[in-house]
Design an enzyme around this catalytic site. Structure first.
Site, PDB file in Angstrom:
ATOM      1  N   GLN A  38     100.690  21.294  98.793  1.00 42.50           N
ATOM      2  CA  GLN A  38     101.376  20.094  98.258  1.00 42.50           C
ATOM      3  C   GLN A  38     102.939  20.214  98.837  1.00 42.50           C
ATOM      4  O   GLN A  38     103.525  21.041  98.984  1.00 42.50           O
ATOM      5  CB  GLN A  38     101.540  20.468  96.772  1.00 42.50           C
ATOM      6  CG  GLN A  38     102.205  19.423  96.007  1.00 42.50           C
ATOM      7  CD  GLN A  38     101.341  17.984  95.848  1.00 42.50           C
ATOM      8  OE1 GLN A  38     100.181  18.095  96.095  1.00 42.50           O
ATOM      9  NE2 GLN A  38     102.106  16.886  95.747  1.00 42.50           N
ATOM     10  N   LYS A  82      95.011  16.782  90.611  1.00 45.44           N
ATOM     11  CA  LYS A  82      94.043  17.224  91.549  1.00 45.44           C
ATOM     12  C   LYS A  82      92.967  18.150  91.078  1.00 45.44           C
ATOM     13  O   LYS A  82      91.866  17.874  91.445  1.00 45.44           O
ATOM     14  CB  LYS A  82      94.922  17.377  92.851  1.00 45.44           C
ATOM     15  CG  LYS A  82      95.528  16.456  93.551  1.00 45.44           C
ATOM     16  CD  LYS A  82      96.657  16.919  94.682  1.00 45.44           C
ATOM     17  CE  LYS A  82      97.435  15.807  95.202  1.00 45.44           C
ATOM     18  NZ  LYS A  82      98.470  16.019  96.405  1.00 45.44           N
ATOM     19  N   ASP A 128      94.029  16.407 103.743  1.00 47.64           N
ATOM     20  CA  ASP A 128      95.037  15.215 103.568  1.00 47.64           C
ATOM     21  C   ASP A 128      95.483  14.520 104.750  1.00 47.64           C
ATOM     22  O   ASP A 128      95.960  13.573 104.768  1.00 47.64           O
ATOM     23  CB  ASP A 128      96.261  15.997 103.168  1.00 47.64           C
ATOM     24  CG  ASP A 128      96.931  16.099 102.083  1.00 47.64           C
ATOM     25  OD1 ASP A 128      96.684  15.160 101.121  1.00 47.64           O
ATOM     26  OD2 ASP A 128      97.515  17.108 101.445  1.00 47.64           O
TER      27      ASP A 128
HETATM   28  N1  GUN Z   1     103.532  14.818  98.140  1.00 47.95           N
HETATM   29  C1  GUN Z   1     103.344  13.731  98.076  1.00 47.95           C
HETATM   30  N2  GUN Z   1     101.998  13.265  98.294  1.00 47.95           N
HETATM   31  C2  GUN Z   1     101.319  14.008  98.717  1.00 47.95           C
HETATM   32  C3  GUN Z   1      99.980  13.987  99.115  1.00 47.95           C
HETATM   33  O1  GUN Z   1      99.238  13.014  99.150  1.00 47.95           O
HETATM   34  N3  GUN Z   1      99.429  15.127  99.581  1.00 47.95           N
HETATM   35  C4  GUN Z   1     100.338  16.532  99.452  1.00 47.95           C
HETATM   36  N4  GUN Z   1      99.677  17.390 100.050  1.00 47.95           N
HETATM   37  N5  GUN Z   1     101.447  16.265  99.135  1.00 47.95           N
HETATM   38  C5  GUN Z   1     101.964  15.325  98.770  1.00 47.95           C
END
Ligand code: GUN
Length: 280
Positions: free
Chosen positions: A98, A54, A121
């Protein structure tokens, strides 16, 4: 093999090219970069890789990233203090926490604290609710990426039967909402669904988000269907989707590979959401 491969890597690169131009236009207009704060609690190896990707994605398109790495035993109070600070920070347009969080932290409480305008998200109750009501909002990244991949086929979605396998808050439920917005007839299946293959065989669009290696087999798929594989299953050092690619690619019309399908699109949509939040 008869199915055409939907090349997520290529589509993600093309989209990131457009986002880079948009970020440059933003900098010209506002004299600052769009900003994304990324919060990782603990040392989970997979989460570390995702967060690293990211941050690298931000770099690629010209978004400023603010990475916050917290110890696994950080208190919920401290984490919430950080979120409040990021909510107030004018240089931060998007915040991503996350998941999963360690067991002593209540995920829902933390996500509820995010300013919905910065919730790139789309995990907060407020954004998920706006998505349900069809109101303008930041859409969940993985499902939004799947929609882009389906659109890349050029097939009109309106009126098609779409079946989603999996009912998670991150993928299954928002995916169903986005397909509904595209005027599909939507069915959500899950572990209790009776005669699953009978339902999936009706699908013109089949989205597999179960989390089980090669779960969807050729006999579960309608001839010519668009098959989107959200699965990321690690087994003996190799990545597998939720779809048995060898079998299903003989039956489907279009199929996403794993890796190189949905994965690259998820982060791309996160970057797109950050730009959208910055411009809002
Ligand atoms: N953990 C697994 N997939 C994701 C995601 O798309 N966003 C976040 N913040 N955590 C995750």
């Amino acid at each position: 093999m008869s199915a055409k491969i939907i090349d997520g890597k290529k589509i993600a690169e093309q989209t990131r090219g457009k986002l880079k131009a948009e970020a440059e236009a933003f900098v010209k207009k506002y004299k600052r970069q769009p900003g994304l704060a990324v919060v990782l609690v603990g040392e989970d190896p997979a989460s570390k890789v995702y967060v690293g990707n990211k941050v690298a994605g931000c770099e690629q398109v010209g978004i400023k990233s603010f990475a916050h790495y917290l110890a696994v035993d950080v208190t919920q109070v401290k984490l919430i203090e950080l979120i409040d600070k990021l909510n107030r920070d004018k240089a931060v347009d998007g915040i991503l926490v996350q998941l999963p969080l360690p067991k002593h932290i209540d995920e829902r409480t933390v996500l509820a604290r995010l300013d919905p305008k910065k919730d790139v998200d789309c995990f907060s109750v407020s954004n998920a609710g706006a998505l349900l009501l069809g109101e303008p909002c930041l859409a969940a990244c993985t499902p939004a990426g799947c929609i882009e991949l389906i659109k890349s086929t050029g097939v009109s979605m309106s009126g098609l039967n779409a079946v989603v396998i999996g009912r998670s808050n991150i993928v299954g439920k928002p995916m169903a909402m986005l397909l509904l917005q595209e005027n599909c007839t939507v069915t959500i299946c899950h572990s209790r669904t009776k005669d699953l293959a009978k339902v999936t065989k009706q699908a013109d669009i089949l989205v597999a988000a179960i989390g089980k290696k090669e779960f969807v087999t050729g006999d579960m798929v309608k001839s010519g269907a668009i098959v989107i594989d959200v699965g990321i299953n690690r087994h003996e050092g190799k990545l597998y989707g939720d779809v048995n690619f060898g079998e299903v690619s003989k039956v489907a019309g279009y199929i996403t590979p794993v890796p190189g399908g949905v994965g690259p699109m998820t982060i791309t949509m996160l970057l797109a959401n950050t730009l959208k939040a910055a411009r809002a």
